[in-house]
Design an enzyme around this catalytic site. Structure first.
Site, mmCIF file in Angstrom:
data_model
loop_
_atom_site.group_PDB
_atom_site.id
_atom_site.type_symbol
_atom_site.label_atom_id
_atom_site.label_comp_id
_atom_site.label_asym_id
_atom_site.label_seq_id
_atom_site.Cartn_x
_atom_site.Cartn_y
_atom_site.Cartn_z
ATOM 1 N N CYS A 194 0.815 -1.218 0.000
ATOM 2 C CA CYS A 194 0.000 0.000 0.000
ATOM 3 C C CYS A 194 0.845 1.261 0.000
ATOM 4 C CB CYS A 194 -0.947 -0.011 1.193
ATOM 5 S SG CYS A 194 -0.130 -0.206 2.793
ATOM 6 N N HIS A 252 -2.626 7.095 3.009
ATOM 7 C CA HIS A 252 -1.170 7.198 3.080
ATOM 8 C C HIS A 252 -0.702 8.402 2.261
ATOM 9 C CE1 HIS A 252 -1.056 3.550 5.192
ATOM 10 N NE2 HIS A 252 -0.457 2.750 4.331
#
Length: 361
Positions: free
Chosen positions: A157, A252
């Site tokens: 990710c 993120h």
């Protein structure tokens, strides 16, 4: 079109639950099989996740009554699904073995796990970047003596937020020599219950096991090419990464500095390249593909997780703060939704691409 029946391995965990949430009402795929650890096997899915359903909204009615099977019982899966999404939480060797057993038994595997990311004949895809890597699937089958089965994976990710913008510049004719990256990663990336509240509230943790290495190594395979019976890394790009856990639930963020190999685009050219960027998922109108894979925000204080992580099904990358860099050439800040684009949603898009290429027929 009749929907393809699919299974979810590790269905009771956080990533598995996200698959089930995101696949609700999918136009191509239908969850017909759920599997997890032996302690959940034999229960209805609703009972197996009672008190720990972590998603927004209710458990999809079509899945709530499914009986959870033992993920290691591949024979139980065969009558119920054509392929599986893997989110099992086991040690690396156990995941390697389990996913290979499913593939060897004619059940393709699209995995969220890291175990096969560096297996040389397994595609690790961000579909906007390396859709061509899906074409190693017939080679993988031949290498292993498999018939209908295969394994495909999605990358970590932490790389999702900056890979597409970097690739767009490379595709436009600006080869990249090096990247310096600092990530600010949400707590949901650690799973549930993840980092304790005592450790993360009012704090930043400057270490996530294995993340620096994944962020430096996985892009090389994604930017690589198929040669013979394997995928060969692109080793021409040097990457330095530092990964931090921050007190944000989802999303993120990466601060990225880029050094080009020869010519450098202007700021206006960079933004124009990003805004015009489209790729095979958009051309094929894949259901989970964002209409605009890269969105550039001109405000000084964007992107922000709370404001930008859910853009376009939470599958778009949002970028801002493009500036000249005093050490490299340019720098920018990028954001992606780590549990959607960076996890289950990214794997679903990968499965859609594989189907569109004819490898799930």
């Amino acid at each position: 079109m009749q929907k393809i029946p699919v299974g979810v391995l590790g269905a009771t965990g956080m990533v598995g639950q996200n698959y089930i949430r995101l696949l609700q009402n999918h136009p191509w795929f239908e969850v017909t099989y759920v599997a997890a650890s032996p302690r959940s096997a034999g229960k209805t899915f609703a009972d197996a996740v009672a008190g720990r359903w972590l998603m927004d909204g209710d458990i999809p009615a079509a899945v709530a009554g499914l009986i959870v099977q033992d993920a290691s019982n591949i024979e139980a899966a065969k009558p119920h699904c054509r392929f599986v999404f893997s989110a099992v939480e086991l040690d690396k060797q156990a995941i390697l073995d389990l996913e290979e057993r499913y593939a060897a038994n004619d059940i393709p595997v699209v995995s969220n796990n890291s175990a096969h990311r560096h297996t040389s004949d397994v595609p690790m895809m961000i579909p906007e970047i390396n859709a061509a890597h899906a074409d190693i699937i017939p080679i993988q089958r031949k290498n292993r003596g498999w018939n209908k089965g295969f394994i495909a994976v999605k990358p970590n990710c932490s790389v999702q937020s900056y890979m597409a913008p970097v690739y767009a510049l490379m595709k436009a004719g600006y080869p990249v020599a090096s990247l310096v990256i600092t990530t600010l990663q949400a707590v949901s990336g650690a799973g549930y219950p993840g980092v304790s509240s005592w450790d993360i509230i009012d704090n930043i943790v400057p270490f996530i096991k294995g993340e620096d290495e994944k962020s430096e190594q996985e892009p090389l395979k994604i930017f690589g090419r198929i040669e013979g019976n394997r995928i060969v890394d692109d080793t021409s790009i040097r990457i330095s990464a530092q990964c931090n856990r921050v007190p944000v639930i989802d999303g993120h963020v990466a601060s990225v500095s880029v050094k080009f190999r020869d010519k450098k685009p202007s700021k206006e050219e960079v933004i124009a390249i990003w805004e015009a960027f489209r790729a095979e998922p958009q051309e094929l109108n894949l259901p989970f593909a964002p209409e605009r894979p890269i969105i550039y925000r001109r405000e000084d204080n964007r992107p922000q997780p709370k404001k930008d992580r859910d853009t376009d099904k939470a599958m778009a990358v949002t970028i801002g703060r493009l500036r000249n860099c005093n050490v490299q050439d340019i720098r920018f800040v990028a954001l992606s939704h780590n549990t959607v684009r960076g996890a289950a949603g990214g794997a679903i898009l990968g499965a859609e691409l594989i189907k569109a290429k004819g490898y799930l027929e």
